[in-house]
Design a protein around this motif. Sequence first.
Motif, PDB file in Angstrom:
ATOM      1  N   CYS A 401       0.830  -1.202   0.000  1.00 55.61           N
ATOM      2  CA  CYS A 401       0.000   0.000   0.000  1.00 55.61           C
ATOM      3  C   CYS A 401       0.862   1.248   0.000  1.00 55.61           C
ATOM      4  O   CYS A 401       1.945   1.283   0.582  1.00 55.61           O
ATOM      5  N   TYR A 402       0.363   2.285  -0.643  1.00 54.72           N
ATOM      6  CA  TYR A 402       0.921   3.624  -0.563  1.00 54.72           C
ATOM      7  C   TYR A 402       0.155   4.393   0.520  1.00 54.72           C
ATOM      8  O   TYR A 402      -1.080   4.308   0.581  1.00 54.72           O
ATOM      9  N   ILE A 403       0.848   5.136   1.363  1.00 56.73           N
ATOM     10  CA  ILE A 403       0.171   6.061   2.267  1.00 56.73           C
ATOM     11  C   ILE A 403       0.763   7.449   2.088  1.00 56.73           C
ATOM     12  O   ILE A 403       1.945   7.601   1.813  1.00 56.73           O
ATOM     13  N   ALA A 404      -0.055   8.470   2.218  1.00 50.56           N
ATOM     14  CA  ALA A 404       0.418   9.851   2.115  1.00 50.56           C
ATOM     15  C   ALA A 404      -0.229  10.710   3.190  1.00 50.56           C
ATOM     16  O   ALA A 404       0.451  11.283   4.031  1.00 50.56           O
ATOM     17  N   THR A 405      -1.565  10.790   3.197  1.00 52.08           N
ATOM     18  CA  THR A 405      -2.241  11.623   4.193  1.00 52.08           C
ATOM     19  C   THR A 405      -1.932  11.142   5.606  1.00 52.08           C
ATOM     20  O   THR A 405      -1.696  11.959   6.503  1.00 52.08           O
ATOM     21  N   ALA A 406      -1.907   9.828   5.813  1.00 50.46           N
ATOM     22  CA  ALA A 406      -1.572   9.304   7.142  1.00 50.46           C
ATOM     23  C   ALA A 406      -0.168   9.737   7.552  1.00 50.46           C
ATOM     24  O   ALA A 406       0.085  10.068   8.717  1.00 50.46           O
ATOM     25  N   ALA A 407       0.750   9.747   6.586  1.00 48.00           N
ATOM     26  CA  ALA A 407       2.122  10.179   6.874  1.00 48.00           C
ATOM     27  C   ALA A 407       2.157  11.668   7.217  1.00 48.00           C
ATOM     28  O   ALA A 407       2.878  12.084   8.130  1.00 48.00           O
ATOM     29  N   LEU A 408       1.378  12.478   6.498  1.00 42.89           N
ATOM     30  CA  LEU A 408       1.337  13.909   6.784  1.00 42.89           C
ATOM     31  C   LEU A 408       0.733  14.174   8.161  1.00 42.89           C
ATOM     32  O   LEU A 408       1.172  15.078   8.888  1.00 42.89           O
ATOM     33  N   LEU A 409      -0.285  13.389   8.520  1.00 45.64           N
ATOM     34  CA  LEU A 409      -0.864  13.529   9.857  1.00 45.64           C
ATOM     35  C   LEU A 409       0.181  13.228  10.932  1.00 45.64           C
ATOM     36  O   LEU A 409       0.252  13.901  11.960  1.00 45.64           O
ATOM     37  N   ALA A 410       1.013  12.225  10.668  1.00 45.24           N
ATOM     38  CA  ALA A 410       2.080  11.898  11.619  1.00 45.24           C
ATOM     39  C   ALA A 410       3.058  13.061  11.748  1.00 45.24           C
ATOM     40  O   ALA A 410       3.648  13.268  12.820  1.00 45.24           O
ATOM     41  N   LEU A 411       3.239  13.834  10.675  1.00 44.91           N
ATOM     42  CA  LEU A 411       4.142  14.984  10.706  1.00 44.91           C
ATOM     43  C   LEU A 411       3.516  16.193  11.393  1.00 44.91           C
ATOM     44  O   LEU A 411       4.213  17.179  11.653  1.00 44.91           O
ATOM     45  N   GLY A 412       2.203  16.144  11.644  1.00 38.06           N
ATOM     46  CA  GLY A 412       1.555  17.254  12.333  1.00 38.06           C
ATOM     47  C   GLY A 412       0.403  17.888  11.590  1.00 38.06           C
ATOM     48  O   GLY A 412      -0.242  18.810  12.107  1.00 38.06           O
ATOM     49  N   CYS A 413       0.127  17.434  10.355  1.00 38.35           N
ATOM     50  CA  CYS A 413      -1.003  17.970   9.588  1.00 38.35           C
ATOM     51  C   CYS A 413      -2.291  17.851  10.392  1.00 38.35           C
ATOM     52  O   CYS A 413      -2.546  16.826  11.035  1.00 38.35           O
ATOM     53  N   HIS A 414      -3.099  18.909  10.346  1.00 36.79           N
ATOM     54  CA  HIS A 414      -4.395  18.893  11.031  1.00 36.79           C
ATOM     55  C   HIS A 414      -5.564  18.850  10.048  1.00 36.79           C
ATOM     56  O   HIS A 414      -6.701  19.128  10.412  1.00 36.79           O
ATOM     57  N   LEU A 415      -5.272  18.516   8.799  1.00 38.70           N
ATOM     58  CA  LEU A 415      -6.284  18.283   7.774  1.00 38.70           C
ATOM     59  C   LEU A 415      -7.245  19.471   7.609  1.00 38.70           C
ATOM     60  O   LEU A 415      -8.455  19.301   7.504  1.00 38.70           O
ATOM     61  N   CYS A 416      -6.681  20.681   7.586  1.00 36.93           N
ATOM     62  CA  CYS A 416      -7.540  21.849   7.393  1.00 36.93           C
ATOM     63  C   CYS A 416      -7.898  22.041   5.925  1.00 36.93           C
ATOM     64  O   CYS A 416      -8.742  22.876   5.592  1.00 36.93           O
ATOM     65  N   ARG A 417      -7.229  21.297   5.033  1.00 34.34           N
ATOM     66  CA  ARG A 417      -7.562  21.264   3.608  1.00 34.34           C
ATOM     67  C   ARG A 417      -7.384  22.622   2.919  1.00 34.34           C
ATOM     68  O   ARG A 417      -8.218  23.032   2.118  1.00 34.34           O
ATOM     69  N   THR A 418      -6.276  23.296   3.244  1.00 28.28           N
ATOM     70  CA  THR A 418      -5.954  24.545   2.547  1.00 28.28           C
ATOM     71  C   THR A 418      -4.527  24.500   2.008  1.00 28.28           C
ATOM     72  O   THR A 418      -3.855  25.529   1.918  1.00 28.28           O
ATOM     73  N   CYS A 419      -4.067  23.293   1.633  1.00 31.17           N
ATOM     74  CA  CYS A 419      -2.701  23.139   1.106  1.00 31.17           C
ATOM     75  C   CYS A 419      -2.450  24.046  -0.084  1.00 31.17           C
ATOM     76  O   CYS A 419      -1.332  24.539  -0.282  1.00 31.17           O
ATOM     77  N   GLN A 420      -3.495  24.259  -0.904  1.00 34.07           N
ATOM     78  CA  GLN A 420      -3.319  25.029  -2.139  1.00 34.07           C
ATOM     79  C   GLN A 420      -2.956  26.489  -1.858  1.00 34.07           C
ATOM     80  O   GLN A 420      -2.433  27.179  -2.728  1.00 34.07           O
ATOM     81  N   SER A 421      -3.194  26.955  -0.650  1.00 35.60           N
ATOM     82  CA  SER A 421      -2.906  28.352  -0.324  1.00 35.60           C
ATOM     83  C   SER A 421      -1.423  28.601  -0.090  1.00 35.60           C
ATOM     84  O   SER A 421      -0.951  29.735  -0.165  1.00 35.60           O
ATOM     85  N   GLY A 422      -0.659  27.533   0.246  1.00 31.82           N
ATOM     86  CA  GLY A 422       0.766  27.692   0.533  1.00 31.82           C
ATOM     87  C   GLY A 422       1.044  28.265   1.902  1.00 31.82           C
ATOM     88  O   GLY A 422       2.187  28.605   2.220  1.00 31.82           O
ATOM     89  N   ARG A 423       0.008  28.381   2.751  1.00 31.91           N
ATOM     90  CA  ARG A 423       0.198  28.957   4.080  1.00 31.91           C
ATOM     91  C   ARG A 423      -0.020  27.897   5.161  1.00 31.91           C
ATOM     92  O   ARG A 423      -0.756  28.109   6.126  1.00 31.91           O
ATOM     93  N   CYS A 424       0.627  26.754   4.998  1.00 28.31           N
ATOM     94  CA  CYS A 424       0.467  25.667   5.966  1.00 28.31           C
ATOM     95  C   CYS A 424       1.119  26.048   7.291  1.00 28.31           C
ATOM     96  O   CYS A 424       2.336  26.232   7.373  1.00 28.31           O
ATOM     97  N   ASN A 425       0.318  26.149   8.325  1.00 28.76           N
ATOM     98  CA  ASN A 425       0.825  26.556   9.631  1.00 28.76           C
ATOM     99  C   ASN A 425       1.721  25.516  10.280  1.00 28.76           C
ATOM    100  O   ASN A 425       2.392  25.811  11.275  1.00 28.76           O
ATOM    101  N   TRP A 426       1.740  24.299   9.738  1.00 31.31           N
ATOM    102  CA  TRP A 426       2.519  23.229  10.341  1.00 31.31           C
ATOM    103  C   TRP A 426       3.802  22.947   9.575  1.00 31.31           C
ATOM    104  O   TRP A 426       4.504  21.979   9.853  1.00 31.31           O
ATOM    105  N   GLY A 427       4.111  23.792   8.569  1.00 34.57           N
ATOM    106  CA  GLY A 427       5.387  23.681   7.874  1.00 34.57           C
ATOM    107  C   GLY A 427       5.458  22.561   6.865  1.00 34.57           C
ATOM    108  O   GLY A 427       6.553  22.183   6.444  1.00 34.57           O
ATOM    109  N   ILE A 428       4.306  22.025   6.445  1.00 34.90           N
ATOM    110  CA  ILE A 428       4.296  20.863   5.549  1.00 34.90           C
ATOM    111  C   ILE A 428       4.035  21.285   4.105  1.00 34.90           C
ATOM    112  O   ILE A 428       4.908  21.149   3.247  1.00 34.90           O
ATOM    113  N   ALA A 429       2.858  21.807   3.812  1.00 34.71           N
ATOM    114  CA  ALA A 429       2.495  22.175   2.439  1.00 34.71           C
ATOM    115  C   ALA A 429       2.760  23.657   2.209  1.00 34.71           C
ATOM    116  O   ALA A 429       1.851  24.440   1.924  1.00 34.71           O
ATOM    117  N   THR A 430       4.022  24.053   2.327  1.00 35.97           N
ATOM    118  CA  THR A 430       4.384  25.456   2.177  1.00 35.97           C
ATOM    119  C   THR A 430       5.835  25.568   1.744  1.00 35.97           C
ATOM    120  O   THR A 430       6.624  24.648   1.935  1.00 35.97           O
TER     121      THR A 430
END
Length: 496
Positions: A401-430
Amino acid sequence: MGVEFIFPEFEVVRNENRCIACRVCERQCANEVHTFSAEKGIMLSDETKCVNCQRCVSLCPTRALKIVKSDCTLRENANWQNDTIKEIYKQANSGGVLLSSMGNPKPFPVYWDRILINASQVTNPPIDPLREPMETRVFLGKKPAGIERDENGQLKNNLPVHLELSMPIMFSAMSYGSISYNAHAALARAATELGILYNTGEGGLHEDFYCYGENTIVQVASGRFGVHEDYLKAGAAIEIKMGQGAKPGIGGHLPGEKIVDDVSRTRMIPEGSDAISPAPHHDIYSIEDLRQLVFSLKEATQYSKPVIVKVAAVHNIAAIASGIARSGADIIAIDGFRGGTGAAPTRIRDNVGIPIELALASVDRRLRDEGIRNNVSLVVGGSVRSASDVVKAIALGADACYIATAALLALGCHLCRTCQSGRCNWGIATQKPELVKRLNPDIGCERLVNLMNAWRHEIKELMGGMGINSIEALKGNRLMLRGVGLNQKELEILGI
């Protein structure tokens, strides 16, 4: 305020008795929700900017904050829901296509939750993984048709190139640009420590990560970003991305504000320019064309690396997989409609594709019926959320299996679903330096390793309860699955 104004979806509730106006929330919020009023000596909140990322809640030293869903909504209407109306207002105001990130949030059936695992009792006793050996290693690639021996009776090593994983899980494709340098560093280090692989995505490979090549899958997508000879030779495998679960049938788009200096150099495109991948590969319009690219990549790497073809789960996926299995590819990766993304048109993400559970079962059956199942390994992704999902996927026919979202959650993602904005407060999608530094790659690596070790232990316990001691014995063993609340057609497709 305009005709399209609707009260914000979230409210910031501040306990004035606890708030000490330390301004931590102001400094930590990349969306500028919190401000300090020097005149009043208090903190103020602009809820219209809040995305419920929970950064302020997590770091408030006095626990003075909480984010709640607003109860001020439009009149209830089962057909015209609040989200639908808001989206119409946005498009009427802007004339633009709606963008969303992460996976499909709609309340479609989650088949993992409607499948239960059987267990052994007496005649086929369970196995205790703490006291008896359990094999979680898997080998991905073509399997030989039979065993060959030399004149002395010794086994001939006629295996084609394979990927060896310590457990049937890999970190899925997330490109440098869509996620930060620190996030990629955490994934690469964790994959190396765990003995599994991570995927570069379609953004090339940063020069600092070539040292993790033995645990890296390099991706070739339609835009060919960052693809060159050294890149192809750097990884343990090459993945041709034909489609993605979150956006089947279309290409990719990374906004120009995320194409900063290092990302620009890695992707080999001008800084500040949008990275747009076309929907099709312009040299692939048939299985024969795909076969040509597969063998071109094998030639470029002296046939030393397996080639993966990644496709989205769509209605004719079994026939597509049958063609890919005959194209010379070693592994087929299938991404379901709940798969995450950094950015996708909302209408595509929420309305195109099929669940990975149904796609996997259909593909495995088709390849077995045609006698070509050993030609390829199957890797599946698209909202694999736990060790039990992994076990169910393997029992349905997956090799890994491939996992991605689960891995991001482990890194601290809170699944606010605004990755496209580039303003990820947790330092992941920015790519904003002041935000990137919020993710410590050492801590991120440790958390990923902890998660995967926990899943490995749970996989062993689940297999032990079934009386199975290896992933190979579990693969395609649908007798160990039972459906709950499924209709006859769904049970027939799943084969349980």
